[in-house]
Design an enzyme around this catalytic site. Structure first.
Site, short mmCIF file in Angstrom:
data_model
loop_
_atom_site.label_atom_id
_atom_site.label_comp_id
_atom_site.label_asym_id
_atom_site.label_seq_id
_atom_site.Cartn_x
_atom_site.Cartn_y
_atom_site.Cartn_z
N ASP A 143 70.81 -45.60 -19.77
CA ASP A 143 71.25 -44.72 -20.85
C ASP A 143 71.90 -45.56 -21.94
O ASP A 143 72.51 -46.59 -21.65
CB ASP A 143 72.27 -43.69 -20.34
CG ASP A 143 71.65 -42.70 -19.36
OD1 ASP A 143 70.50 -42.31 -19.57
OD2 ASP A 143 72.33 -42.31 -18.39
N ASP A 178 66.08 -38.15 -21.64
CA ASP A 178 67.04 -37.05 -21.56
C ASP A 178 66.94 -36.15 -22.79
O ASP A 178 66.98 -34.92 -22.68
CB ASP A 178 68.48 -37.59 -21.47
CG ASP A 178 68.72 -38.40 -20.22
OD1 ASP A 178 68.07 -38.13 -19.20
OD2 ASP A 178 69.57 -39.30 -20.25
#
Length: 199
Positions: A143, A178
């Site tokens: 991420d 995401d």
């Protein structure tokens, strides 16, 4: 819409997702942050669990989570195929493609990154490392996007439960996959009637 268009969109999303992840993994040390603007940052973290850092406890938690993801993606793939056969709306087509591509992007990390990269702690990771940090199905999801629009804002003391506490909005750190999943779910929620109608 057709399966060919679905494959093309999925490929493009996966390509962007994996390029950004590999770039960050091979150019950033874990925890390293670059400020683009005050409210827009690249902050490299690795997520061992589901969305928002949720984890399944126990030594088999990670493998259970990865297998669950694969099963879910298989179900979404069938949903996409079935929806195209039934000539679904552009809204439903777009939502399913985004959700599928995002889920598949994070599965790639979980299944393969453990054997492709070495550790990112205190050093920049190497792709195709001779000393990988894990095994198949035990990779970590990369991420990097962090948008703290309001940072360290102190809530008024008169608020019940949260009064006087500092908050950051928006404090989630996420990746392209995401974002793709969230956008797909958002389309289903906002355009629900149009998504499940036929055009």
């Amino acid at each position: 819409m057709s399966l060919k268009k679905a494959y093309l969109f999925i490929f493009i999303i996966l390509l962007i997702d994996q390029i950004t992840k590999v770039y960050v993994k091979t150019h950033f040390i874990l925890g390293e942050e670059v400020k683009v603007f005050k409210w827009c940052r690249i902050l490299f973290i690795e997520n061992e669990g589901m969305a928002w850092g949720t984890e399944i406890p126990g030594s088999y938690g990670k493998i259970i989570l990865t297998l669950f993801r694969i099963a879910a993606v298989s179900g979404i793939a069938y949903w996409l195929w079935d929806s195209i056969q039934k000539k679904c709306s552009i809204y439903l087509f777009t939502a399913i493609v985004l959700i599928f591509a995002g889920a598949l992007g994070n599965i790639i990390d979980s299944v393969f990154y453990g054997v492709l990269f070495n550790y990112s702690n205190h050093e920049v990771a190497t792709l195709f490392s001779s000393k990988p940090y894990g095994t198949y199905f035990y990779g970590r999801v990369v991420d990097m996007f962090y948008f703290p629009f309001i940072e360290n804002y102190q809530l008024p003391s008169w608020l019940p439960l949260m009064g006087g506490k500092e908050i950051t909005f928006f404090n989630a750190i996420f990746n392209v996959a995401d974002f793709s999943i969230s956008t797909g779910v958002g389309i289903l929620l906002v355009f629900n009637k149009k998504a499940f109608g036929k055009y």
